[in-house]
Write a protein that holds these residues in place. Structure first.
Motif, PDB file in Angstrom:
ATOM      1  N   UNK A 293       0.869  -1.180   0.000  1.00  8.85           N
ATOM      2  CA  UNK A 293       0.000   0.000   0.000  1.00  8.85           C
ATOM      3  C   UNK A 293       0.902   1.224   0.000  1.00  8.85           C
ATOM      4  N   UNK A 294       0.660   2.143  -0.911  1.00 11.19           N
ATOM      5  CA  UNK A 294       1.468   3.354  -0.974  1.00 11.19           C
ATOM      6  C   UNK A 294       1.361   4.078   0.370  1.00 11.19           C
ATOM      7  N   UNK A 295       2.493   4.417   1.023  1.00 12.44           N
ATOM      8  CA  UNK A 295       2.464   4.935   2.389  1.00 12.44           C
ATOM      9  C   UNK A 295       1.558   6.139   2.599  1.00 12.44           C
ATOM     10  N   UNK A 296       1.576   7.108   1.713  1.00 10.11           N
ATOM     11  CA  UNK A 296       0.727   8.278   1.917  1.00 10.11           C
ATOM     12  C   UNK A 296      -0.745   7.908   1.810  1.00 10.11           C
ATOM     13  N   UNK A 297      -1.044   6.959   0.933  1.00 11.69           N
ATOM     14  CA  UNK A 297      -2.414   6.469   0.843  1.00 11.69           C
ATOM     15  C   UNK A 297      -2.824   5.781   2.148  1.00 11.69           C
ATOM     16  N   UNK A 298      -1.887   5.042   2.739  1.00 11.83           N
ATOM     17  CA  UNK A 298      -2.168   4.386   4.020  1.00 11.83           C
ATOM     18  C   UNK A 298      -2.469   5.419   5.101  1.00 11.83           C
ATOM     19  N   UNK A 299      -1.729   6.531   5.086  1.00  9.92           N
ATOM     20  CA  UNK A 299      -1.968   7.597   6.062  1.00  9.92           C
ATOM     21  C   UNK A 299      -3.380   8.151   5.898  1.00  9.92           C
ATOM     22  N   UNK A 300      -3.773   8.424   4.668  1.00 10.01           N
ATOM     23  CA  UNK A 300      -5.100   8.979   4.418  1.00 10.01           C
ATOM     24  C   UNK A 300      -6.189   8.006   4.851  1.00 10.01           C
ATOM     25  N   UNK A 301      -5.983   6.718   4.577  1.00  8.85           N
ATOM     26  CA  UNK A 301      -6.977   5.724   4.970  1.00  8.85           C
ATOM     27  C   UNK A 301      -7.051   5.581   6.483  1.00  8.85           C
ATOM     28  N   UNK A 460       1.905   3.846  11.776  1.00  7.98           N
ATOM     29  CA  UNK A 460       2.592   4.029  13.063  1.00  7.98           C
ATOM     30  C   UNK A 460       3.893   4.752  12.758  1.00  7.98           C
ATOM     31  N   UNK A 461       4.139   5.857  13.460  1.00 10.28           N
ATOM     32  CA  UNK A 461       5.307   6.650  13.089  1.00 10.28           C
ATOM     33  C   UNK A 461       5.819   7.473  14.260  1.00 10.28           C
ATOM     34  N   UNK A 462       7.084   7.853  14.181  1.00 17.67           N
ATOM     35  CA  UNK A 462       7.692   8.708  15.194  1.00 17.67           C
ATOM     36  C   UNK A 462       7.191  10.136  15.113  1.00 17.67           C
ATOM     37  N   UNK A 464       4.307  12.772  12.452  1.00 21.61           N
ATOM     38  CA  UNK A 464       3.416  12.805  11.296  1.00 21.61           C
ATOM     39  C   UNK A 464       4.232  13.120  10.042  1.00 21.61           C
ATOM     40  N   UNK A 465       3.803  12.614   8.892  1.00 22.22           N
ATOM     41  CA  UNK A 465       4.513  12.950   7.656  1.00 22.22           C
ATOM     42  C   UNK A 465       4.589  14.451   7.413  1.00 22.22           C
ATOM     43  N   UNK A 466       3.517  15.174   7.756  1.00 23.09           N
ATOM     44  CA  UNK A 466       3.520  16.624   7.569  1.00 23.09           C
ATOM     45  C   UNK A 466       4.569  17.279   8.463  1.00 23.09           C
ATOM     46  N   UNK A 467       4.665  16.805   9.706  1.00 18.46           N
ATOM     47  CA  UNK A 467       5.648  17.357  10.620  1.00 18.46           C
ATOM     48  C   UNK A 467       7.064  17.075  10.174  1.00 18.46           C
ATOM     49  N   UNK A 468       7.294  15.862   9.707  1.00 21.79           N
ATOM     50  CA  UNK A 468       8.623  15.489   9.206  1.00 21.79           C
ATOM     51  C   UNK A 468       9.008  16.349   8.007  1.00 21.79           C
ATOM     52  N   UNK A 469       8.066  16.514   7.073  1.00 16.84           N
ATOM     53  CA  UNK A 469       8.360  17.295   5.870  1.00 16.84           C
ATOM     54  C   UNK A 469       8.635  18.753   6.214  1.00 16.84           C
ATOM     55  N   UNK A 470       7.891  19.278   7.172  1.00 16.32           N
ATOM     56  CA  UNK A 470       8.093  20.678   7.558  1.00 16.32           C
ATOM     57  C   UNK A 470       9.450  20.889   8.210  1.00 16.32           C
ATOM     58  N   UNK A 471       9.875  19.924   9.024  1.00 14.33           N
ATOM     59  CA  UNK A 471      11.139  20.071   9.747  1.00 14.33           C
ATOM     60  C   UNK A 471      12.340  19.831   8.825  1.00 14.33           C
ATOM     61  N   UNK A 478       5.554  18.137   1.041  1.00 13.97           N
ATOM     62  CA  UNK A 478       6.320  16.923   0.756  1.00 13.97           C
ATOM     63  C   UNK A 478       5.976  15.786   1.728  1.00 13.97           C
ATOM     64  N   UNK A 479       4.808  15.890   2.377  1.00 15.05           N
ATOM     65  CA  UNK A 479       4.368  14.845   3.295  1.00 15.05           C
ATOM     66  C   UNK A 479       4.325  13.456   2.659  1.00 15.05           C
ATOM     67  N   UNK A 480       3.862  13.296   1.397  1.00 16.29           N
ATOM     68  CA  UNK A 480       3.878  11.955   0.804  1.00 16.29           C
ATOM     69  C   UNK A 480       5.288  11.350   0.742  1.00 16.29           C
ATOM     70  N   UNK A 481       6.278  12.182   0.424  1.00 18.78           N
ATOM     71  CA  UNK A 481       7.657  11.683   0.390  1.00 18.78           C
ATOM     72  C   UNK A 481       8.118  11.298   1.782  1.00 18.78           C
ATOM     73  N   UNK A 482       7.721  12.098   2.772  1.00 15.46           N
ATOM     74  CA  UNK A 482       8.094  11.798   4.156  1.00 15.46           C
ATOM     75  C   UNK A 482       7.451  10.492   4.614  1.00 15.46           C
ATOM     76  N   UNK A 483       6.194  10.265   4.226  1.00 16.06           N
ATOM     77  CA  UNK A 483       5.515   9.028   4.612  1.00 16.06           C
ATOM     78  C   UNK A 483       6.241   7.812   4.065  1.00 16.06           C
ATOM     79  N   UNK A 484       6.682   7.904   2.824  1.00 12.61           N
ATOM     80  CA  UNK A 484       7.424   6.791   2.224  1.00 12.61           C
ATOM     81  C   UNK A 484       8.761   6.587   2.925  1.00 12.61           C
ATOM     82  N   UNK A 485       9.437   7.682   3.238  1.00 11.94           N
ATOM     83  CA  UNK A 485      10.742   7.574   3.888  1.00 11.94           C
ATOM     84  C   UNK A 485      10.631   7.030   5.307  1.00 11.94           C
ATOM     85  N   UNK A 486       9.545   7.355   5.985  1.00  7.27           N
ATOM     86  CA  UNK A 486       9.358   6.930   7.381  1.00  7.27           C
ATOM     87  C   UNK A 486       8.876   5.492   7.509  1.00  7.27           C
TER      88      UNK A 486
END
Length: 564
Positions: A293-301, A460-462, A464-471, A478-486
């Motif tokens: 499952x594409x990670x960002x899609x998993x986050x949305x679901x 499950x993550x350390x 949120x993808x949005x927080x990671x991308x912002x930092x 770039x939250x979708x990229x962060x979700x994949x990386x995390x």
């Protein structure tokens, strides 16, 4: 002919006057309604024997005799000598002292009960009353059955001076022995409960419930107002006031007390859940068997507001749920819910984050982001589970702990750390299910488990993808990229061994068929708990420690530190 209560007056042979709303109630209707005014809901006081007969199954009440004799150790005289006051109380109540001790059953489950009678010198705590409470605790300990205390008291008995004061310590020690033995204790607070009773055994039980509008406190309202020189709020010290502030588990109307107690008493008999049938392959332990499952899609679901919440799962996968509230230090956080329930016929303590589905529910539950009182409430319930030998089931579904100023002022970091530490050493089986979003330490505070399961579309993550991308990229887009990386998705988490298994969801996700999703979760939980049931407390704690010590132990340069 109706029977008058201590705070309801009999007008004639057939009518009773409610002392709160002044309505006249037909006597037989008053009795059928358990002496609750049908107009204003006022719960009139009950004599101890009548209270016991209301609560216990018909025909099961067995009064436990006691040779306790009240003595006038001080030779106390106010307007009349103390012995004369005692004799008047005995004639008025039919009791030798202000506590009735009895054995019986509620819903077929045995217990010992100590019922205080406010009609006996205001339910005051003297030496004999304290001895009866302690004796009831000893009987419950000897029979290994729960103890129910029905509290009704104005406080310590002044006519016995310092001897009365010592009863607070005596009764507290008696309850401590039940704690050590793992015997369930329940307090039912009735109006009023004050002073030495409120400051000892009445508030020391595992579960504290109250009738509506029952007053509970150390100092009385008049004393406080005289001390501070101002009028107090109308609801001050009422059960509803205390429930909001985390000091009670529930406020329960008299007609619902037996059902509430029946559910709580289920916790006194631990067992192993039986697993319902579920489709083959429901619980997946090999990541290669899962569709990616594409990670960002998993986050949305995972964030889909239609996904079942903790309370949805409790309602569908468990039975006999009795919610327990409050952290006992001043708060009750609606973002975490918990209580005793049965799973597959066996009692468990179930705790979880609660979001809601609608905008109103989300706001009321603070979007599933707990405050410190939420984690302290969860910790209190887990300690109770450990005492009673109950498995702990937790549901994780939170963006993270609440990041507000007030949360920090009340010790958010400490509350989370204490929950993590507590779970690491719980001597009972612990299973966690990540049913939606598992965000950071706010999620981990309920997820230090023997086995961690996750829904197929959970994350499950350390952070949120949005927080990671912002930092890291200074760009929340770039939250979708962060979700994949995390590696936040269930398949990646299973490969990393952060979770132990993935629960397959119905086609379209758990939100498409909540009933089937609940059946799969129930089957998975029951199977996990059955596997863990054979392990003793020391083995559970050791294996749990090894599970978390293993993360990072394969890194280059790792050493066996105890050999250094």
């Amino acid at each position: 002919m109706s029977t008058a209560t201590a705070d309801a007056a009999t007008i004639d042979a057939d009518w009773v006057l409610c002392t709160r709303c002044r309505a006249m109630v037909y006597g037989r209707r008053f009795e059928r309604n358990l002496k609750v005014c049908p107009d204003c809901g006022h719960h009139h006081r009950l004599p101890a024997r009548e209270r016991a007969e209301q609560l216990l199954d018909p025909g099961t009440l067995e009064e436990i005799g006691s040779p306790v004799v009240t003595r006038d150790v001080l030779g106390f005289v106010d307007t009349v000598p103390y012995p004369e006051r005692l004799e008047r109380a005995r004639r008025a109540t039919g009791l030798s002292e202000g506590v009735l001790v009895a054995a019986g059953e509620i819903g077929g489950r045995p217990l010992v009960t100590a019922v205080m009678d406010f009609g006996f010198l205001g339910g005051s705590l003297g030496a004999a009353a304290g001895e009866l409470i302690a004796g009831a605790a000893d009987t419950a300990l000897g029979r290994r059955v729960p103890l129910l205390i029905v509290a009704a008291s104005g406080g310590a008995r002044m006519q016995e001076g310092p001897i009365s004061l010592m009863q607070m310590a005596k009764t507290s020690q008696a309850l401590a022995r039940l704690d050590e033995a793992g015997v369930l204790t329940i307090a039912l607070i009735t109006d009023p409960t004050f002073g030495g009773v409120a400051a000892s055994f009445a508030t020391q039980c595992d579960v504290v419930i109250a009738e509506p509008a029952a007053r509970l406190g150390f100092a009385g309202r008049r004393v406080i107002e005289q001390t501070i020189g101002r009028e107090l709020p109308a609801a001050f010290q009422t059960a509803e006031f205390l429930l909001e502030r985390g000091f009670l588990d529930a406020v329960t109307p008299r007609h619902a007390l037996r059902a509430e107690l029946r559910g709580l008493l289920a916790a006194a008999r631990p067992g192993v859940p039986s697993a319902p049938a579920s489709p083959p392959g429901t619980l997946v332990r090999d990541p290669d068997l899962l569709d990616p499952i594409e990670p960002w899609q998993a986050v949305q679901q995972a964030r889909d507001l239609e996904r079942p919440t903790t309370l949805d799962y409790i309602g569908r996968a468990f039975r006999d749920f009795a919610e327990l509230r409050g952290d006992r230090v001043g708060g009750d956080c609606p973002s975490i819910v918990g209580g005793v329930a049965t799973l597959g016929g066996a009692p468990v303590m179930v705790i979880g984050h609660q979001r809601g589905h609608t905008a109103a529910e989300l706001a009321a539950r603070n979007y599933g982001m707990p405050s410190p009182s939420g984690y302290r409430k969860a910790a209190r319930l887990m300690r109770t589970a450990a005492k009673l030998g109950l498995p702990v089931v937790t549901f994780v579904d939170t963006p993270g702990a609440h990041p507000g100023v007030e949360a920090e002022e009340r010790g958010q970091a400490q509350a989370i750390s204490q929950s993590i530490r507590l779970m690491a050493d719980l001597p009972v089986p612990v299973v966690t299910v990540i049913i939606g979003e598992g965000g950071s330490g706010g999620a981990l505070a309920l997820a230090v488990a023997d086995e961690v399961l996750i829904g197929e579309r959970g994350v499950y993550s350390v952070i949120s993808p949005e927080g990671c991308a912002s930092i890291l990229w200074n760009d929340a887009a770039r939250a979708p990229s962060a979700a994949a990386a995390l590696r936040v998705d269930a398949r990646s988490l299973l490969r990393l061994k952060v979770v132990d298994a993935v629960i397959r969801e119905p086609d379209g996700g758990s939100q498409a068929d909540p009933q089937e999703a609940a059946r799969r979760v129930a089957a998975s939980l029951a199977a996990s708990l059955a596997r863990l049931a054979a392990a003793g407390p020391e083995e559970l704690v050791r294996a749990r420690g090894e599970r978390y010590r293993a993360f990072g132990s394969e890194l280059e340069g790792h050493h066996q530190w105890n050999e250094q």
